[in-house]
Design a protein around this motif. Structure first.
Motif, short mmCIF file in Angstrom:
data_model
loop_
_atom_site.label_atom_id
_atom_site.label_comp_id
_atom_site.label_asym_id
_atom_site.label_seq_id
_atom_site.Cartn_x
_atom_site.Cartn_y
_atom_site.Cartn_z
N TRP A 70 45.09 38.18 41.28
CA TRP A 70 43.76 38.02 40.72
C TRP A 70 42.77 37.81 41.86
CZ3 TRP A 70 42.01 38.05 35.60
CH2 TRP A 70 42.99 38.11 34.61
N PHE A 71 41.64 38.51 41.79
CA PHE A 71 40.58 38.36 42.77
C PHE A 71 39.33 37.85 42.08
CE2 PHE A 71 43.47 41.53 44.35
CZ PHE A 71 43.54 41.34 45.71
N TYR A 80 44.64 34.14 43.27
CA TYR A 80 45.92 33.84 42.60
C TYR A 80 46.87 34.99 42.90
CZ TYR A 80 49.33 33.03 38.82
OH TYR A 80 50.47 32.82 38.10
N GLN A 81 48.12 34.64 43.13
CA GLN A 81 49.12 35.66 43.44
C GLN A 81 50.48 35.25 42.90
OE1 GLN A 81 49.33 37.65 47.45
NE2 GLN A 81 51.21 36.44 47.63
N GLY A 126 31.61 34.53 37.63
CA GLY A 126 31.61 35.74 38.43
C GLY A 126 32.60 36.75 37.90
N GLU A 127 32.81 37.83 38.66
CA GLU A 127 33.71 38.91 38.25
C GLU A 127 35.15 38.56 38.63
OE1 GLU A 127 33.99 43.77 38.49
OE2 GLU A 127 33.23 42.67 40.22
N TYR A 128 36.06 38.76 37.68
CA TYR A 128 37.49 38.56 37.91
C TYR A 128 38.19 39.92 37.88
CZ TYR A 128 36.95 33.54 37.64
OH TYR A 128 36.59 32.24 37.91
N ILE A 129 39.04 40.14 38.86
CA ILE A 129 39.72 41.42 39.03
C ILE A 129 41.22 41.18 39.01
CG2 ILE A 129 39.98 43.46 40.49
CD1 ILE A 129 37.29 42.40 41.87
N CYS A 130 41.93 41.87 38.12
CA CYS A 130 43.39 41.77 38.06
C CYS A 130 44.00 43.05 38.63
CB CYS A 130 43.85 41.56 36.62
SG CYS A 130 45.65 41.58 36.41
#
Length: 290
Positions: A70-71, A80-81, A126-130
């Motif tokens: 997750w970014f 998160y990783q 903000g923007e969350y990227i999976c």
């Protein structure tokens, strides 16, 4: 000798078709596809103690190097990783704010795919990227989340500095994201309104103000201040009645709140305490001799 050019062309086309089919089947064995992506658009600060962001996916028969990352706001560094067969990690702004024991599934290849974020505040808006990936494939989804905070104070003030004009001031503190403030009458929005916004400790203070001529206003006039936070579909308003005319000369006694404020800041700003005290004594003297 007979040349079978047509047969040769058909054979090549058949070989290419077979190769394409084999590549497709091979990719299908290892394909990663995100099938469910859940990131709430708006959550309200103080209403809930945690939020879950989910990134569910399908995978093929073989998943070498399966990893979920997750970014936040950009793909430069993950927050998160989780590498399958290892413990999940919270990183950066989410360090200490993710429930690392939360399991979104009993499937060992999916169980730590989601984020359960605690300690919610505006800084995680903000923007969350999976990104779900293996050594052979990858899929990506993204969505914006906002932690919404209603205002802690909202005021509509009429400040009359001379007999012919009035300053109308609309002010709000403690909101997030930045609120929009408008000043209007029941008939129209007012022109020439000055807008100012400041970010203080993760919350916004906003002020809108306009100076109006008494001659341009009906008597009485109504002012309406509206506060809007479009991302949260949130709006509140205040109204006030104004009577054009000269500044009132009727003496007013300082209130108990004024005196308490003066006492509280007296050690730092003795002039405020002195001014209010002298005002009170002056008014008392005028009342006694009248």
């Amino acid at each position: 000798m007979v040349r079978c050019r047509g047969v040769k062309r058909v054979t090549i086309m058949h070989a290419c078709t077979t190769l394409l089919w084999l590549v497709t089947c091979f990719n299908g064995l290892h394909a990663i596809k995100i099938v469910k992506f859940v990131v709430p658009e708006i959550i309200q600060y103080g209403v809930q103690d945690s939020v879950i962001l989910d990134c569910d996916y399908t995978y093929g028969n073989r998943t070498p190097g399966l990893m979920v990352k997750w970014f936040f706001r950009s793909k430069t560094k993950p927050v998160y990783q989780w590498i399958v067969s290892q413990k999940p990690q919270d990183i950066g702004i989410l360090r200490g704010r993710v429930d690392l024991n939360y399991r979104a599934s009993d499937d060992p290849l999916k169980m730590y795919r989601a984020l359960r974020i605690v300690k919610l505040d505006t800084d995680i808006s903000g923007e969350y990227i999976c990104v779900v990936s293996t050594f052979l494939d990858e899929d990506v989804r993204s969505k914006h989340m906002t932690v919404f905070v209603p205002e802690t104070s909202f005021r509509l003030i009429q400040n009359k500095t001379d007999d012919d004009t009035v300053n109308v001031i609309c002010a709000a503190d403690g909101a997030f994201p930045a609120p929009n403030l408008t000043i209007a009458t029941p008939e129209k929005h007012l022109q020439g309104v000055d807008h100012r916004v400041h970010l203080v400790n993760g919350r916004y203070s906003a002020v809108s103000s306009v100076t109006l001529n008494d001659a341009d206003l009906p008597s009485p006039a109504e002012f309406i201040c509206t506060l809007r936070i479009p991302q949260a579909k949130y709006a509140v308003r205040k109204e006030a009645i104004y009577y054009p005319g000269p500044i009132s000369t009727t003496p007013e006694m300082p209130t108990a709140a004024d005196m308490q404020l003066a006492a509280a800041v007296g050690s730092r700003e003795p002039n405020i305490f002195t001014a209010l005290t002298l005002t009170a004594l002056s008014v008392l003297f005028r009342l006694l001799v009248s």
